[in-house]
Write an enzyme that holds these catalytic residues in place. Sequence first.
Site, short mmCIF file in Angstrom:
data_model
loop_
_atom_site.label_atom_id
_atom_site.label_comp_id
_atom_site.label_asym_id
_atom_site.label_seq_id
_atom_site.Cartn_x
_atom_site.Cartn_y
_atom_site.Cartn_z
N LYS A 128 0.82 -1.22 0.00
CA LYS A 128 0.00 0.00 0.00
C LYS A 128 0.85 1.26 0.00
O LYS A 128 0.44 2.28 -0.52
CB LYS A 128 -0.99 -0.02 1.17
CG LYS A 128 -2.00 -1.14 1.01
CD LYS A 128 -3.42 -0.75 1.39
CE LYS A 128 -4.36 -1.82 0.84
NZ LYS A 128 -5.72 -1.72 1.31
N LYS A 149 -2.99 -10.47 -6.51
CA LYS A 149 -4.32 -10.85 -5.99
C LYS A 149 -5.40 -9.91 -6.56
O LYS A 149 -5.14 -8.75 -6.85
CB LYS A 149 -4.33 -10.87 -4.46
CG LYS A 149 -4.50 -9.54 -3.79
CD LYS A 149 -5.01 -9.68 -2.35
CE LYS A 149 -5.36 -8.31 -1.81
NZ LYS A 149 -6.19 -8.25 -0.65
N LYS A 173 -10.29 -5.02 -4.85
CA LYS A 173 -11.40 -4.12 -5.20
C LYS A 173 -10.91 -2.72 -5.51
O LYS A 173 -11.61 -1.94 -6.12
CB LYS A 173 -12.48 -4.12 -4.12
CG LYS A 173 -12.03 -3.69 -2.73
CD LYS A 173 -13.25 -3.54 -1.82
CE LYS A 173 -13.24 -4.43 -0.60
NZ LYS A 173 -12.27 -4.07 0.44
P1 ATP Z 1 -8.42 -3.37 -0.81
O1 ATP Z 1 -8.33 -3.68 -2.26
O2 ATP Z 1 -9.26 -2.16 -0.49
O3 ATP Z 1 -7.11 -3.38 -0.10
P2 ATP Z 1 -9.29 -6.03 -0.45
O4 ATP Z 1 -10.07 -6.30 -1.68
O5 ATP Z 1 -7.96 -6.64 -0.32
O6 ATP Z 1 -9.25 -4.50 -0.15
P3 ATP Z 1 -10.32 -6.34 2.27
O7 ATP Z 1 -11.48 -5.55 2.68
O8 ATP Z 1 -9.01 -5.86 2.74
O9 ATP Z 1 -10.27 -6.53 0.70
O10 ATP Z 1 -10.51 -7.86 2.67
C1 ATP Z 1 -11.71 -8.48 3.03
C2 ATP Z 1 -11.53 -9.97 3.07
O11 ATP Z 1 -11.43 -10.49 1.75
C3 ATP Z 1 -10.28 -10.46 3.81
O12 ATP Z 1 -10.58 -11.62 4.56
C4 ATP Z 1 -9.33 -10.79 2.71
O13 ATP Z 1 -8.38 -11.75 3.08
C5 ATP Z 1 -10.28 -11.32 1.65
N1 ATP Z 1 -9.74 -11.16 0.31
C6 ATP Z 1 -9.40 -9.99 -0.27
N2 ATP Z 1 -8.95 -10.20 -1.52
C7 ATP Z 1 -9.01 -11.54 -1.73
C8 ATP Z 1 -8.68 -12.39 -2.83
N3 ATP Z 1 -8.21 -11.89 -3.96
N4 ATP Z 1 -8.87 -13.72 -2.70
C9 ATP Z 1 -9.36 -14.23 -1.56
N5 ATP Z 1 -9.69 -13.49 -0.48
C10 ATP Z 1 -9.51 -12.17 -0.55
#
Ligand code: ATP
Length: 334
Positions: free
Chosen positions: A114, A196, A199
């Site tokens: 980040k 990964k 969003k």
């Molecule tokens: P951002 O993109 O805003 O950093 P993020 O998409 O990584 O956010 P979070 O809100 O940080 O999502 O995570 C919510 C949940 O979703 C956490 O348990 C995280 O481990 C899971 N998660 C996020 N991205 C993935 C992915 N690509 N595959 C599986 N699990 C995920």
Amino acid sequence: MEDKKILFSAIQPSGILTIGNYLGAIKNFKKLQDDYNSIFSLADLHTLTVRQDPAVLRKNTYELAALYLACGIDVEKSILFAQSHVSAHAELAWILNTFCYPGELSRMTQFKDKSRKHEDNINMGLMDYPVLMAADILLYQTELVPIGADQKQHLELARDLAIRFNNIYGDVFKVPEGYIGKSAARVMSLADPTKKMSKSDANLNAFISMDDDKDTIIRKFKRAVTDSDNKIIVSPEKPGISNLLTIYCAFTEKSFEQAEQEFDGKGYGDFKIAVGQAVADVVDPIREEKNKILADKAYLDSVLNMGAEMAERLAYRTLSKVYKKVGLVPRKRV
Ligand code: ATP
Ligand code: LTN
């Protein structure tokens, strides 16, 4: 609450969720809520570590609350609340900060990622993110924390901080265990299968959002980056196809063997349409239900209010114990 073990998890309302969040997090929450006293949070304070537009953050918070409900979180069984509604989270984070060292935080993978993404705003909160997350978990005497694979390092820190505190003050915190789902714990980007799915990716074609309709979903899968030969198998040399197969199997509850057989001899074109179809079959009804729930703000406010009251009661039990242990004089109401 019945005498079951406590489960805690949270998701940031930092945008419309992707199918990565769904498979890595919410889908497991729904299954686990029958076996645990479950507490699910909207980690709104965590989102502030990256600059947010206030109106958009408010909208995303309601969106996430409605999505939790549409995905089957049952507020008769589980607690659903917004992190900022229970001030004990920020308070415990402060205390835990005095037991955590900058070196432990600066080497966290998410902090490094980040910081690279937000070079203009590498703030203290971004670095301290895992300590607030530890407070979230430890406040509820949590035993199980369902998370995607990317959060493993943060959970490890929560465990370390609990053990460190307990070693000095006695058994104050339960030491939590992580729960990482067997399938689809790490859904990869459709544009770059070595990253990964996230969003907050600037490339909208890199992820499938839970708000995408069937046509959009199929179009995005058609564009997904794949590998050069035409075999539809799971293999480390084929990250693109492996990711699509992982998604397909997670949405259809099929095994890799079943899926590989099903697509044996078929081309990438047909395969990608089948993946899109399978995803849309699950995502479409969830989106419709979410939008129905979202239309009733008063209902959502009442759900969050009830959740905050229940969470607060539990959280303050732990926080008062911590305050007492470290030597803070309790307020005497006269
Ligand atoms: P951002 O993109 O805003 O950093 P993020 O998409 O990584 O956010 P979070 O809100 O940080 O999502 O995570 C919510 C949940 O979703 C956490 O348990 C995280 O481990 C899971 N998660 C996020 N991205 C993935 C992915 N690509 N595959 C599986 N699990 C995920
Ligand atoms: N950092 C988490 C969201 C989160 C969380 C938590 C998860 C905040 N607090 C407590 C589990 C337990 C993420 O998934 N990015």
